[in-house]
Design an enzyme around this catalytic site. Sequence first.
Site, PDB file in Angstrom:
ATOM      1  N   HIS A  60      33.934  30.455  -3.465  1.00 46.87           N
ATOM      2  CA  HIS A  60      34.611  30.350  -2.164  1.00 46.87           C
ATOM      3  C   HIS A  60      35.655  29.245  -2.181  1.00 46.87           C
ATOM      4  CE1 HIS A  60      35.086  30.962   2.135  1.00 46.87           C
ATOM      5  NE2 HIS A  60      35.009  29.650   2.328  1.00 46.87           N
ATOM      6  N   HIS A  62      39.931  28.252  -0.598  1.00 46.14           N
ATOM      7  CA  HIS A  62      41.079  28.552   0.265  1.00 46.14           C
ATOM      8  C   HIS A  62      42.287  27.834  -0.342  1.00 46.14           C
ATOM      9  CE1 HIS A  62      38.860  30.083   3.932  1.00 46.14           C
ATOM     10  NE2 HIS A  62      37.890  29.333   3.428  1.00 46.14           N
ATOM     11  N   GLU A 140      41.718  38.225   4.021  1.00 45.89           N
ATOM     12  CA  GLU A 140      40.983  37.864   5.228  1.00 45.89           C
ATOM     13  C   GLU A 140      41.583  38.516   6.469  1.00 45.89           C
ATOM     14  OE1 GLU A 140      38.907  33.853   6.488  1.00 45.89           O
ATOM     15  OE2 GLU A 140      41.075  33.699   6.798  1.00 45.89           O
ATOM     16  N   SER A 144      40.221  38.005  17.600  1.00 45.82           N
ATOM     17  CA  SER A 144      39.207  38.451  18.554  1.00 45.82           C
ATOM     18  C   SER A 144      39.802  38.994  19.843  1.00 45.82           C
ATOM     19  CB  SER A 144      38.262  37.288  18.890  1.00 45.82           C
ATOM     20  OG  SER A 144      38.995  36.194  19.424  1.00 45.82           O
ATOM     21  N   HIS A 178      36.623  36.911   8.808  1.00 45.40           N
ATOM     22  CA  HIS A 178      36.614  35.465   8.984  1.00 45.40           C
ATOM     23  C   HIS A 178      35.279  34.944   9.507  1.00 45.40           C
ATOM     24  CE1 HIS A 178      37.279  31.584  11.041  1.00 45.40           C
ATOM     25  NE2 HIS A 178      37.978  31.332   9.948  1.00 45.40           N
ATOM     26  N   HIS A 205      32.474  34.038   6.800  1.00 43.92           N
ATOM     27  CA  HIS A 205      31.912  32.773   7.274  1.00 43.92           C
ATOM     28  C   HIS A 205      30.839  33.088   8.320  1.00 43.92           C
ATOM     29  CE1 HIS A 205      36.031  31.679   5.927  1.00 43.92           C
ATOM     30  NE2 HIS A 205      35.451  30.552   5.546  1.00 43.92           N
ATOM     31  N   GLU A 208      28.527  28.173  10.551  1.00 39.29           N
ATOM     32  CA  GLU A 208      28.958  26.927   9.923  1.00 39.29           C
ATOM     33  C   GLU A 208      28.674  25.712  10.796  1.00 39.29           C
ATOM     34  OE1 GLU A 208      33.032  25.031   7.913  1.00 39.29           O
ATOM     35  OE2 GLU A 208      33.098  26.974   8.928  1.00 39.29           O
ATOM     36  N   ASP A 307      34.627  25.346  -1.217  1.00 42.38           N
ATOM     37  CA  ASP A 307      35.494  25.620  -0.074  1.00 42.38           C
ATOM     38  C   ASP A 307      36.903  25.200  -0.487  1.00 42.38           C
ATOM     39  OD1 ASP A 307      36.347  26.363   2.506  1.00 42.38           O
ATOM     40  OD2 ASP A 307      34.492  25.637   3.388  1.00 42.38           O
TER      41      ASP A 307
END
Length: 404
Positions: A60, A62, A140, A144, A178, A205, A208, A307
């Site tokens: 994982h 980014h 990704e 929403s 995401h 994810h 978290e 990460d």
Amino acid sequence: MIKLKANYVLTMNEKNEIIENGEVIFDKKIIKVGKNLEKNIKTIDLGKNSVLMPGLINTHTHLEFSANQTTLIYGDFISWLNSVIAKRENLLNDCRSHCYQKAINQMKKSGVVAFGEISSTGLDLEQLKKTELKVVYFNEIIGSNPAAIDALYQDFLNRLNESEKYKSEKFIPSISIHSPYSVHPLIIKKALDIARKKNMIVSAHFMESQAEREWLDNNKGDFKIFFKQNLNQEKAVTSTIEFLSQFEQVKTHFIHGVWANEKELQKISSMNASIAHCPVSNRLLNTGLLDIERVKNLQIPYSVATDGLSSNYSLNLFKEIRTSLFMHTGLHPKYLAKDLIKSVTKNAGDILNLNNGSIEVGKFADLISFKLSKCLNIEDLYLQIILHINEIEKMWINGKKIEI
């Protein structure tokens, strides 16, 4: 064919065998593992106190945010998230080819032969499609707001289709959802239908932060203010179990899981899904610590991952597992060390479907070597590796020597 000889060969097979004065014969894949193998093959003796082991796998990352060093705010998840939103465009624009290459080189020097990359824009594609390391490229999807889902889905689809043009044995396009709080269920369904059809592993994810927990459970907490201010949204778009249930029949790698409750962990276990543990990121954002012993007891495979540099100071995977060793103070260091090395080799290779992560016949010859200061008790080997190794000396991917 090449034969490597080392003082210690960590196979990371099911029995966790360590072969003293061991040998490995390979071309693209591993052909034989043992001692005193064929004599008429070019042999490379890795030297006194040498260790040969599977290459590390960082499940994982980014890399799009690799320009960050002192830009973002740490210490609180919501403060960090607000700083990411405010500084996102600058960080993306600041990460050009040299920025990506620097990040990749840091991983390579620390023994990483493969990694899972979360790509939210596709800006990293040009660099990652040609890297020597193996990449599972997770396109990704995020969004929403019901009014924007068609446009968001089309953007995701365009990026996915573009990445699939470069699909190869070493570059594997895939999909990332995401999180449950940031992706509308209608988009999730459409994206996961693609994953099922194409037999893709998916990343997401999950749990978290405490803010995520309170928002999804009760529509309260720090996220209530965040969503009202940024999206004029009063309620979460899904519940945790509704979210997890959408991933049935999809091989899924959930990221973080720090605030996952018993019911959710049981659900993840029943789905044969896995979890990425990112201890430095969790510490810097002050979100808590994954109970890896509970995860292990539920037979959920876990990997340790860095990460991205948006929430870490380094992409060195040896440093990451060392941090994990010291953070999980309730676990015996020797046994934990073995589990941690397994998490970034065999576990991670299985999670990303890469047919590597262990030195076994038929696996890809993705190997690394280095030296310890002196010979030692073989039972201490895993622990001493974690304590003392930051960079490697040699690397092979698909049997090809890679310059460090």
